[in-house]
Design an enzyme around this catalytic site. Structure first.
Site, mmCIF file in Angstrom:
data_model
loop_
_atom_site.group_PDB
_atom_site.id
_atom_site.type_symbol
_atom_site.label_atom_id
_atom_site.label_comp_id
_atom_site.label_asym_id
_atom_site.label_seq_id
_atom_site.Cartn_x
_atom_site.Cartn_y
_atom_site.Cartn_z
ATOM 1 C CD GLN A 94 -18.992 47.908 23.590
ATOM 2 O OE1 GLN A 94 -18.364 46.926 23.989
ATOM 3 N NE2 GLN A 94 -18.892 48.348 22.351
ATOM 4 C CG HIS A 100 -19.526 53.934 21.179
ATOM 5 N ND1 HIS A 100 -19.913 52.613 21.128
ATOM 6 C CD2 HIS A 100 -19.797 54.351 22.438
ATOM 7 C CE1 HIS A 100 -20.393 52.250 22.305
ATOM 8 N NE2 HIS A 100 -20.324 53.286 23.130
HETATM 9 P P1 5GP Z 1 -21.776 52.975 25.827
HETATM 10 O O1 5GP Z 1 -22.310 52.813 27.223
HETATM 11 O O2 5GP Z 1 -22.127 51.805 24.937
HETATM 12 O O3 5GP Z 1 -20.316 53.317 25.809
HETATM 13 O O4 5GP Z 1 -22.479 54.275 25.247
HETATM 14 C C1 5GP Z 1 -23.528 54.276 24.325
HETATM 15 C C2 5GP Z 1 -23.982 55.700 24.187
HETATM 16 O O5 5GP Z 1 -24.902 55.768 23.101
HETATM 17 C C3 5GP Z 1 -24.705 56.254 25.420
HETATM 18 O O6 5GP Z 1 -24.002 57.384 25.932
HETATM 19 C C4 5GP Z 1 -26.104 56.607 24.893
HETATM 20 O O7 5GP Z 1 -26.622 57.787 25.461
HETATM 21 C C5 5GP Z 1 -25.857 56.744 23.401
HETATM 22 N N1 5GP Z 1 -27.037 56.452 22.595
HETATM 23 C C6 5GP Z 1 -27.867 55.380 22.728
HETATM 24 N N2 5GP Z 1 -28.834 55.405 21.794
HETATM 25 C C7 5GP Z 1 -28.606 56.516 21.042
HETATM 26 C C8 5GP Z 1 -29.279 57.086 19.904
HETATM 27 O O8 5GP Z 1 -30.267 56.570 19.394
HETATM 28 N N3 5GP Z 1 -28.761 58.241 19.414
HETATM 29 C C9 5GP Z 1 -27.653 58.839 19.947
HETATM 30 N N4 5GP Z 1 -27.242 59.977 19.389
HETATM 31 N N5 5GP Z 1 -26.985 58.329 21.015
HETATM 32 C C10 5GP Z 1 -27.463 57.179 21.553
#
Ligand code: 5GP
Ligand code: ZN
Length: 114
Positions: A94, A100
């Site tokens: 994460q 999310h």
């Molecule tokens: P995690 O690894 O925390 O589950 O996923 C976070 C997600 O947020 C990633 O897939 C990354 O590409 C997305 N993300 C990070 N920064 C931004 C942003 O500024 N805008 C958008 N739309 N997505 C983001």
């Protein structure tokens, strides 16, 4: 939370490609898509993980998944299928510490995940 990226997106301080919004929930396209459709669905209220949401706030989680259902229908992903992922904590990678649900759709996927 002031220094949270997704809270900034909720407040409109960082532009995103929004696909769904209601009173408690927001959905927008991932900036680094891993599938033809890669949507993030978030509660507007800041919690790091599902396990941080107190029982009296359970409605937030209900609304989150109702919104997921609306988005997958709107994007016509229900026939071919889609995958939901909720990464939580460091072992799950994460990156953004605000709940999310990832929606992946538009291609076939393998199992088990990496
Ligand atoms: P995690 O690894 O925390 O589950 O996923 C976070 C997600 O947020 C990633 O897939 C990354 O590409 C997305 N993300 C990070 N920064 C931004 C942003 O500024 N805008 C958008 N739309 N997505 C983001
Ligand atoms: Zn946040």
């Amino acid at each position: 939370m002031d220094d949270c990226l997704f809270c900034k997106i909720v407040k409109g301080e960082i532009p995103t490609d929004r696909v769904y919004e209601d009173e408690t929930t927001l959905a927008f396209r991932d900036i680094n898509p891993q599938a033809p459709h890669h949507i993030l669905v978030i509660p507007k209220e800041h919690y790091q993980g599902i396990h941080d949401v107190p029982t009296e706030k359970a409605d937030i989680l209900g609304s989150l998944f109702v919104a997921v259902g609306k988005v997958v229908k709107e994007l016509a992903l229900t026939d071919d299928g889609y995958r939901l992922v909720v990464n939580s904590g460091k072992n799950a990678n994460q990156i953004v510490p605000h709940i999310h649900v990832h929606i992946f759709g538009g291609r076939s996927m393998t199992w088990p995940p990496g």
